[in-house]
Design a protein around this motif. Structure first.
Motif, PDB file in Angstrom:
ATOM      1  N   ASP A 298       0.613  -1.153  -0.021  1.00 35.32           N
ATOM      2  CA  ASP A 298      -0.009  -0.067   0.083  1.00 35.32           C
ATOM      3  C   ASP A 298       0.932   1.310   0.068  1.00 35.32           C
ATOM      4  O   ASP A 298       2.186   1.068  -0.022  1.00 35.32           O
ATOM      5  CB  ASP A 298      -1.182  -0.120   1.071  1.00 35.32           C
ATOM      6  CG  ASP A 298      -0.278  -0.008   2.625  1.00 35.32           C
ATOM      7  OD1 ASP A 298       0.636   0.717   2.762  1.00 35.32           O
ATOM      8  OD2 ASP A 298      -0.774  -0.490   3.570  1.00 35.32           O
ATOM      9  N   TYR A 299       0.294   2.359  -0.171  1.00 31.07           N
ATOM     10  CA  TYR A 299       1.013   3.512  -0.229  1.00 31.07           C
ATOM     11  C   TYR A 299       1.976   3.963   0.761  1.00 31.07           C
ATOM     12  O   TYR A 299       3.066   4.078   0.655  1.00 31.07           O
ATOM     13  CB  TYR A 299       0.010   4.877  -0.299  1.00 31.07           C
ATOM     14  CG  TYR A 299       0.600   6.039  -0.385  1.00 31.07           C
ATOM     15  CD1 TYR A 299       1.447   6.571  -1.445  1.00 31.07           C
ATOM     16  CD2 TYR A 299       0.854   6.939   0.772  1.00 31.07           C
ATOM     17  CE1 TYR A 299       2.174   7.907  -1.624  1.00 31.07           C
ATOM     18  CE2 TYR A 299       1.469   8.293   0.643  1.00 31.07           C
ATOM     19  CZ  TYR A 299       2.021   8.702  -0.403  1.00 31.07           C
ATOM     20  OH  TYR A 299       2.873   9.833  -0.482  1.00 31.07           O
ATOM     21  N   ASP A 300       1.454   3.580   2.127  1.00 30.21           N
ATOM     22  CA  ASP A 300       2.308   4.133   3.297  1.00 30.21           C
ATOM     23  C   ASP A 300       3.612   2.854   3.241  1.00 30.21           C
ATOM     24  O   ASP A 300       4.839   3.422   3.447  1.00 30.21           O
ATOM     25  CB  ASP A 300       1.619   3.991   4.583  1.00 30.21           C
ATOM     26  CG  ASP A 300       0.690   4.864   4.781  1.00 30.21           C
ATOM     27  OD1 ASP A 300       0.806   6.068   4.108  1.00 30.21           O
ATOM     28  OD2 ASP A 300      -0.298   4.882   5.658  1.00 30.21           O
ATOM     29  N   GLU A 301       3.424   1.677   3.083  1.00 35.27           N
ATOM     30  CA  GLU A 301       4.567   0.556   2.988  1.00 35.27           C
ATOM     31  C   GLU A 301       5.519   1.046   1.957  1.00 35.27           C
ATOM     32  O   GLU A 301       6.505   1.096   2.129  1.00 35.27           O
ATOM     33  CB  GLU A 301       3.950  -0.648   2.463  1.00 35.27           C
ATOM     34  CG  GLU A 301       3.103  -1.182   3.802  1.00 35.27           C
ATOM     35  CD  GLU A 301       2.378  -2.481   3.472  1.00 35.27           C
ATOM     36  OE1 GLU A 301       2.357  -3.582   4.262  1.00 35.27           O
ATOM     37  OE2 GLU A 301       1.792  -2.591   2.384  1.00 35.27           O
ATOM     38  N   HIS A 302       5.047   1.570   0.748  1.00 35.77           N
ATOM     39  CA  HIS A 302       5.604   1.717  -0.485  1.00 35.77           C
ATOM     40  C   HIS A 302       6.788   2.947  -0.129  1.00 35.77           C
ATOM     41  O   HIS A 302       7.993   2.807  -0.393  1.00 35.77           O
ATOM     42  CB  HIS A 302       4.604   2.378  -1.430  1.00 35.77           C
ATOM     43  CG  HIS A 302       5.356   2.386  -3.147  1.00 35.77           C
ATOM     44  ND1 HIS A 302       4.682   1.655  -4.116  1.00 35.77           N
ATOM     45  CD2 HIS A 302       6.482   2.705  -3.513  1.00 35.77           C
ATOM     46  CE1 HIS A 302       5.539   1.920  -5.204  1.00 35.77           C
ATOM     47  NE2 HIS A 302       6.699   2.327  -4.728  1.00 35.77           N
ATOM     48  N   CYS A 303       6.056   4.126   0.428  1.00 39.03           N
ATOM     49  CA  CYS A 303       7.105   5.249   0.728  1.00 39.03           C
ATOM     50  C   CYS A 303       8.007   4.640   1.792  1.00 39.03           C
ATOM     51  O   CYS A 303       9.156   4.999   2.062  1.00 39.03           O
ATOM     52  CB  CYS A 303       6.148   6.310   1.296  1.00 39.03           C
ATOM     53  SG  CYS A 303       5.161   6.983   0.067  1.00 39.03           S
TER      54      CYS A 303
END
Length: 291
Positions: free
Chosen positions: A52-57
């Motif tokens: 997800d977005y937070d994991e990606h960042c």
């Protein structure tokens, strides 16, 4: 700006699919110690589609922190939504990445004008150096050489990872804009051919398993030592093939697990490597000197 063996790093995971940060650090150290010229964090091989977005960042930022300036870090920030690609690319820049790798928008199949406007919008919104990524076999979207030529006029679009599988395609791009934009091979079986044709390096799945060998092969090819490059690549040929016996990154995650760097965690809808392919991958690893 970037050259040589750039690893499309796997994202190690626990059995429940959570990111394994300790294993990630082991992998980063492995690549730094073995001469990898750049680390691509959360590209296709890093399971960008299911983080997800937070994991990606978070993974991009942590790789930068773990590297501590010892090699370049490129964040995988492509998306089929221009807005999301801008957001991820900004995250990569703020996290300290040296560049962003942007795959062509998948599934929605934009026109060539749509592709131009998409990458132009990202480049204007975020000033970090950006590398285009063309892999039509996975995205059902092909950025044509004439569109790459248009984009080469944008100052912070610095390269393209060309994974169409066509040496002729890469040569066309090099002829059109090789003085303004670097070409990197995105298909391991074609790495040597593309570098001998003028590509500056490769973004490699094989480098996860054989980083030293890949670095040495790229160094030889880029320095014009064709004989040495061919000798090394011949030992890697079976591995280039074996790591794609099932959908990437299924085989390479299993191989990295067998090397003792991480567990077997992988996120659905991808599954662990089928038993029938274990021996094929193991034999290729042995031939390449990885086991």
């Amino acid at each position: 700006m970037f050259h040589g063996s750039m690893v499309a790093l796997v994202t190690p995971m626990h059995d429940d699919g959570a990111v394994d940060e300790a294993a990630l650090e082991r992998l980063v150290e492995f690549h730094v110690d073995n001469g990898t010229d750049a680390i691509v964090a959360v590209g296709t091989t890093g399971e960008s589609a299911t983080l997800d977005y937070d994991e990606h960042c978070y993974v991009m930022r942590r790789v930068v922190e773990m590297v501590r300036g010892r090699t370049a870090v490129i964040g995988g920030t492509g998306a089929n939504s221009t807005w999301e690609a801008i957001k991820l690319t900004r995250c990569a820049m703020e996290g300290g990445c040296d560049a962003a790798l942007l795959v062509t928008p998948y599934y929605n199949k934009p026109t060539q004008e749509g592709l131009y406007q998409h990458f132009k919008a990202v480049s204007e919104a975020v000033p970090i150096p950006q590398i285009l990524y063309n892999v039509p076999g996975r995205t059902a979207c092909d950025i044509l050489p004439e569109t790459v030529e248009r984009l080469a006029g944008i100052s912070n679009i610095v390269g393209i990872k060309e994974a169409s599988g066509s040496v002729a395609r890469a040569e066309d791009i090099l002829e059109r804009c090789g003085d303004r934009l670097d070409v990197f091979c995105g298909e391991d079986a074609k790495n040597l051919a593309l570098m001998l044709a003028g590509a500056k390096g490769c973004i490699s799945v094989t480098a996860n398993v054989a980083p030293s060998q890949m670095h040495q092969m790229c160094t030889a090819a880029l320095s014009g030592d064709r004989e040495e490059a061919e000798r090394i690549d011949a030992r890697l040929a079976a591995l280039h093939k074996a790591l794609f016996v099932e959908t990437n990154p299924i085989p390479v995650k299993w191989a990295v697990h067998k090397m003792g760097f991480c567990g077997e965690g992988i996120r659905l809808p991808l599954t662990r490597l089928s038993d029938q392919h274990h021996e094929t991958v193991l034999q290729a690893m042995k031939l390449a000197g990885c086991l």
